[in-house]
Design a protein around this motif. Structure first.
Motif, PDB file in Angstrom:
ATOM      1  N   ILE A 121      20.872  20.025 -52.104  1.00 42.53           N
ATOM      2  CA  ILE A 121      19.990  19.289 -53.003  1.00 42.53           C
ATOM      3  C   ILE A 121      19.054  20.290 -53.670  1.00 42.53           C
ATOM      4  O   ILE A 121      18.348  21.042 -52.998  1.00 42.53           O
ATOM      5  CB  ILE A 121      19.171  18.221 -52.250  1.00 42.53           C
ATOM      6  N   VAL A 122      19.078  20.300 -54.999  1.00 41.78           N
ATOM      7  CA  VAL A 122      18.174  21.147 -55.777  1.00 41.78           C
ATOM      8  C   VAL A 122      17.116  20.248 -56.404  1.00 41.78           C
ATOM      9  O   VAL A 122      17.440  19.293 -57.119  1.00 41.78           O
ATOM     10  CB  VAL A 122      18.937  21.910 -56.886  1.00 41.78           C
ATOM     11  N   PHE A 123      15.849  20.544 -56.135  1.00 38.14           N
ATOM     12  CA  PHE A 123      14.746  19.723 -56.628  1.00 38.14           C
ATOM     13  C   PHE A 123      13.920  20.555 -57.606  1.00 38.14           C
ATOM     14  O   PHE A 123      13.415  21.622 -57.262  1.00 38.14           O
ATOM     15  CB  PHE A 123      13.872  19.242 -55.472  1.00 38.14           C
ATOM     16  N   LEU A 124      13.786  20.051 -58.831  1.00 41.32           N
ATOM     17  CA  LEU A 124      12.998  20.718 -59.860  1.00 41.32           C
ATOM     18  C   LEU A 124      11.583  20.146 -59.860  1.00 41.32           C
ATOM     19  O   LEU A 124      11.389  18.948 -60.069  1.00 41.32           O
ATOM     20  CB  LEU A 124      13.635  20.549 -61.233  1.00 41.32           C
ATOM     21  N   GLU A 125      10.614  21.015 -59.631  1.00 37.17           N
ATOM     22  CA  GLU A 125       9.217  20.640 -59.509  1.00 37.17           C
ATOM     23  C   GLU A 125       8.424  21.264 -60.650  1.00 37.17           C
ATOM     24  O   GLU A 125       8.835  22.261 -61.245  1.00 37.17           O
ATOM     25  CB  GLU A 125       8.690  21.138 -58.151  1.00 37.17           C
ATOM     26  N   SER A 126       7.281  20.681 -60.972  1.00 39.08           N
ATOM     27  CA  SER A 126       6.386  21.264 -61.960  1.00 39.08           C
ATOM     28  C   SER A 126       5.008  20.634 -61.801  1.00 39.08           C
ATOM     29  O   SER A 126       4.877  19.507 -61.292  1.00 39.08           O
ATOM     30  CB  SER A 126       6.919  21.031 -63.382  1.00 39.08           C
ATOM     31  N   SER A 127       3.996  21.349 -62.242  1.00 41.28           N
ATOM     32  CA  SER A 127       2.630  20.849 -62.128  1.00 41.28           C
ATOM     33  C   SER A 127       2.382  19.717 -63.114  1.00 41.28           C
ATOM     34  O   SER A 127       3.079  19.590 -64.135  1.00 41.28           O
ATOM     35  CB  SER A 127       1.628  21.976 -62.394  1.00 41.28           C
ATOM     36  N   ASP A 128       1.380  18.893 -62.831  1.00 39.84           N
ATOM     37  CA  ASP A 128       1.041  17.794 -63.732  1.00 39.84           C
ATOM     38  C   ASP A 128       0.682  18.313 -65.121  1.00 39.84           C
ATOM     39  O   ASP A 128       1.111  17.746 -66.135  1.00 39.84           O
ATOM     40  CB  ASP A 128      -0.141  16.991 -63.163  1.00 39.84           C
ATOM     41  N   ASP A 129      -0.094  19.397 -65.173  1.00 40.78           N
ATOM     42  CA  ASP A 129      -0.507  19.942 -66.472  1.00 40.78           C
ATOM     43  C   ASP A 129       0.702  20.362 -67.301  1.00 40.78           C
ATOM     44  O   ASP A 129       0.778  20.078 -68.505  1.00 40.78           O
ATOM     45  CB  ASP A 129      -1.440  21.141 -66.272  1.00 40.78           C
ATOM     46  N   ALA A 130       1.649  21.047 -66.660  1.00 40.05           N
ATOM     47  CA  ALA A 130       2.836  21.506 -67.388  1.00 40.05           C
ATOM     48  C   ALA A 130       3.676  20.330 -67.868  1.00 40.05           C
ATOM     49  O   ALA A 130       4.184  20.331 -68.999  1.00 40.05           O
ATOM     50  CB  ALA A 130       3.669  22.427 -66.493  1.00 40.05           C
ATOM     51  N   LEU A 131       3.812  19.310 -67.021  1.00 41.77           N
ATOM     52  CA  LEU A 131       4.618  18.147 -67.413  1.00 41.77           C
ATOM     53  C   LEU A 131       3.964  17.391 -68.559  1.00 41.77           C
ATOM     54  O   LEU A 131       4.649  16.947 -69.496  1.00 41.77           O
ATOM     55  CB  LEU A 131       4.811  17.227 -66.206  1.00 41.77           C
ATOM     56  N   VAL A 132       2.647  17.239 -68.500  1.00 43.46           N
ATOM     57  CA  VAL A 132       1.944  16.559 -69.589  1.00 43.46           C
ATOM     58  C   VAL A 132       2.140  17.312 -70.899  1.00 43.46           C
ATOM     59  O   VAL A 132       2.429  16.700 -71.942  1.00 43.46           O
ATOM     60  CB  VAL A 132       0.439  16.415 -69.262  1.00 43.46           C
ATOM     61  N   ARG A 133       2.020  18.615 -70.873  1.00 39.15           N
ATOM     62  CA  ARG A 133       2.208  19.409 -72.090  1.00 39.15           C
ATOM     63  C   ARG A 133       3.620  19.238 -72.645  1.00 39.15           C
ATOM     64  O   ARG A 133       3.817  19.109 -73.859  1.00 39.15           O
ATOM     65  CB  ARG A 133       1.941  20.893 -71.806  1.00 39.15           C
ATOM     66  N   ARG A 134       4.589  19.203 -71.763  1.00 36.59           N
ATOM     67  CA  ARG A 134       5.969  19.083 -72.229  1.00 36.59           C
ATOM     68  C   ARG A 134       6.241  17.719 -72.854  1.00 36.59           C
ATOM     69  O   ARG A 134       6.923  17.622 -73.875  1.00 36.59           O
ATOM     70  CB  ARG A 134       6.934  19.349 -71.065  1.00 36.59           C
ATOM     71  N   PHE A 135       5.732  16.669 -72.240  1.00 35.51           N
ATOM     72  CA  PHE A 135       5.930  15.335 -72.812  1.00 35.51           C
ATOM     73  C   PHE A 135       5.176  15.190 -74.130  1.00 35.51           C
ATOM     74  O   PHE A 135       5.679  14.585 -75.082  1.00 35.51           O
ATOM     75  CB  PHE A 135       5.497  14.251 -71.823  1.00 35.51           C
ATOM     76  N   GLU A 136       3.995  15.744 -74.204  1.00 40.54           N
ATOM     77  CA  GLU A 136       3.233  15.653 -75.451  1.00 40.54           C
ATOM     78  C   GLU A 136       3.884  16.462 -76.568  1.00 40.54           C
ATOM     79  O   GLU A 136       3.830  16.069 -77.730  1.00 40.54           O
ATOM     80  CB  GLU A 136       1.792  16.122 -75.220  1.00 40.54           C
ATOM     81  N   SER A 137       4.513  17.588 -76.205  1.00 40.45           N
ATOM     82  CA  SER A 137       5.128  18.432 -77.230  1.00 40.45           C
ATOM     83  C   SER A 137       6.322  17.756 -77.887  1.00 40.45           C
ATOM     84  O   SER A 137       6.619  17.995 -79.062  1.00 40.45           O
ATOM     85  CB  SER A 137       5.542  19.778 -76.630  1.00 40.45           C
ATOM     86  N   VAL A 138       7.014  16.911 -77.117  1.00 34.83           N
ATOM     87  CA  VAL A 138       8.171  16.210 -77.698  1.00 34.83           C
ATOM     88  C   VAL A 138       7.811  14.784 -78.127  1.00 34.83           C
ATOM     89  O   VAL A 138       8.657  14.052 -78.633  1.00 34.83           O
ATOM     90  CB  VAL A 138       9.349  16.171 -76.694  1.00 34.83           C
ATOM     91  N   ARG A 139       6.539  14.396 -77.893  1.00 35.82           N
ATOM     92  CA  ARG A 139       6.033  13.088 -78.299  1.00 35.82           C
ATOM     93  C   ARG A 139       6.878  11.937 -77.759  1.00 35.82           C
ATOM     94  O   ARG A 139       7.227  11.000 -78.462  1.00 35.82           O
ATOM     95  CB  ARG A 139       5.956  13.007 -79.834  1.00 35.82           C
ATOM     96  N   ARG A 140       7.190  12.059 -76.488  1.00 30.40           N
ATOM     97  CA  ARG A 140       7.946  10.996 -75.817  1.00 30.40           C
ATOM     98  C   ARG A 140       7.167  10.527 -74.596  1.00 30.40           C
ATOM     99  O   ARG A 140       6.493  11.324 -73.934  1.00 30.40           O
ATOM    100  CB  ARG A 140       9.319  11.508 -75.384  1.00 30.40           C
ATOM    101  N   PRO A 141       7.247   9.240 -74.271  1.00 33.74           N
ATOM    102  CA  PRO A 141       6.560   8.746 -73.077  1.00 33.74           C
ATOM    103  C   PRO A 141       7.302   9.140 -71.816  1.00 33.74           C
ATOM    104  O   PRO A 141       8.504   9.429 -71.849  1.00 33.74           O
ATOM    105  CB  PRO A 141       6.586   7.220 -73.270  1.00 33.74           C
ATOM    106  N   HIS A 142       6.577   9.156 -70.714  1.00 34.57           N
ATOM    107  CA  HIS A 142       7.214   9.374 -69.421  1.00 34.57           C
ATOM    108  C   HIS A 142       8.016   8.124 -69.058  1.00 34.57           C
ATOM    109  O   HIS A 142       7.562   6.997 -69.326  1.00 34.57           O
ATOM    110  CB  HIS A 142       6.155   9.653 -68.357  1.00 34.57           C
ATOM    111  N   PRO A 143       9.190   8.256 -68.469  1.00 35.58           N
ATOM    112  CA  PRO A 143      10.017   7.085 -68.169  1.00 35.58           C
ATOM    113  C   PRO A 143       9.338   6.018 -67.312  1.00 35.58           C
ATOM    114  O   PRO A 143       9.716   4.851 -67.373  1.00 35.58           O
ATOM    115  CB  PRO A 143      11.223   7.686 -67.428  1.00 35.58           C
TER     116      PRO A 143
END
Length: 320
Positions: A121-143
């Motif tokens: 099992i490979v689990f991809l993790e990231s910080s909240d700040d990084a995830l927020v920046r990525r979602f905002e950059s593509v202007r898409r809501p979190h699922p």
């Protein structure tokens, strides 16, 4: 259902009407078990790089299935086992789109363990700040954010995946990684001792028919004399030995071949370091019949000699 009834028919002892016993399939059990594919389950936070990780495994030759319900993972492995070795490694992406199936995952993993399936099992993790920046950059809501904020969706997803993260064999924090660095980490884990493979397409073409839209590199052979103006060579193509010799014996042709082949070696090494797995080299002349065809064949042979998996395509050779 009894234990005997639950056994596959091929594994049970059968008796003919005359009392003789027929093959049960047990003698091939070892071969069947050897054909069971290796399995990797890719999961983790939305926006943390699951698609990149999956694409990396696909480039390494894995059979990748996106968004497969966990309850169907054993079925997919079984289908791979029946492929006679054609599907030796399977990667399955499990994400929040299939969250209603997560309750089935542990049961599926237990089933796979009982079959002796090698799985990670490979689990991809990231910080909240990084995830927020990525979602905002593509202007898409979190699922999972619904009517709330992106951070609400991230928090809900973390809670949902907490148990799976604890069971992971490999956790990769992508907070500070770019795409190439993530691919390098996946290569380090799954490419083994071999350098990640680079595949090249060498394509001849005619400039009068337009540039290939998928070309990464374009070279122009129109600096060489055109065999089209040699009557005895005009009917043939660059695949003809006489045409090829005519092209390669022109001033500057062999020097170009040697230097450009060296340049391609340098570029190929850089592509590998940057995680690029496919490259298209377009070689052009006026009509795509003589010079570009002859030079494409020679360049492809040089690349193949350097260990690059190479395919040659002559786009315009058959045109008038």
């Amino acid at each position: 259902m009894t234990e005997h009834e639950a056994q596959p028919a091929a594994d049970r002892e059968q008796t003919r009407d005359d009392g003789a016993q027929v093959s049960t399939g047990k003698e091939t059990a070892g071969a069947h078990e050897a054909a069971i594919p290796e399995l990797v389950i890719i999961s983790g936070m939305s926006g943390a790089g699951r698609s990149t990780a999956a694409k990396c495994l696909e480039d390494l030759g894995w059979f990748v299935v996106d968004n497969l319900p966990p309850a169907l993972i054993p079925t997919m492995v079984e289908l791979g086992a029946r492929s006679q070795g054609n599907v030796a490694r399977i990667a399955v992406v499990v994400d929040v789109r299939g969250r209603r199936f997560f309750d089935n995952l542990r049961e599926s993993l237990a089933d796979l363990d009982a079959r002796g399936v090698t799985r990670r099992i490979v689990f991809l993790e990231s910080s909240d700040d990084a995830l927020v920046r990525r979602f905002e950059s593509v202007r898409r809501p979190h699922p999972l954010q619904g009517d709330g904020r992106i951070v609400d969706g991230i928090a809900a997803e973390r809670e949902l995946l907490r148990e799976l993260r604890g069971d992971a064999d490999l956790v990769i924090d992508t907070s500070s990684l770019n795409v190439h660095e993530l691919r390098a980490k996946m290569d380090a884990q799954f490419a083994g001792d071999e350098e990640p493979e680079l595949r090249a397409t060498v394509m001849s073409f005619g400039f009068k028919y337009g540039l290939p839209v998928d070309a990464d590199l374009v070279v122009d052979m129109r600096f060489l004399p055109n065999p089209h103006w040699v009557p005895e060579l005009r009917p043939f193509t660059g695949l003809n030995e006489e045409v090829s010799s005519y092209v390669l014996n022109q001033p500057g042709a062999k020097e170009f071949l040697d230097r450009y082949a060296e340049l391609l070696q340098l570029i190929a090494a850089g592509y590998r370091r940057e995680g690029k797995r496919y490259v298209t080299v377009a070689v052009g002349c006026t009509g795509g019949k003589h010079r570009s065809v002859a030079m494409s064949e020679k360049l492809a042979a040089r690349l193949a000699a350097e260990g690059v998996e190479t395919v040659v395509v002559h786009r315009d050779m058959g045109r008038e």
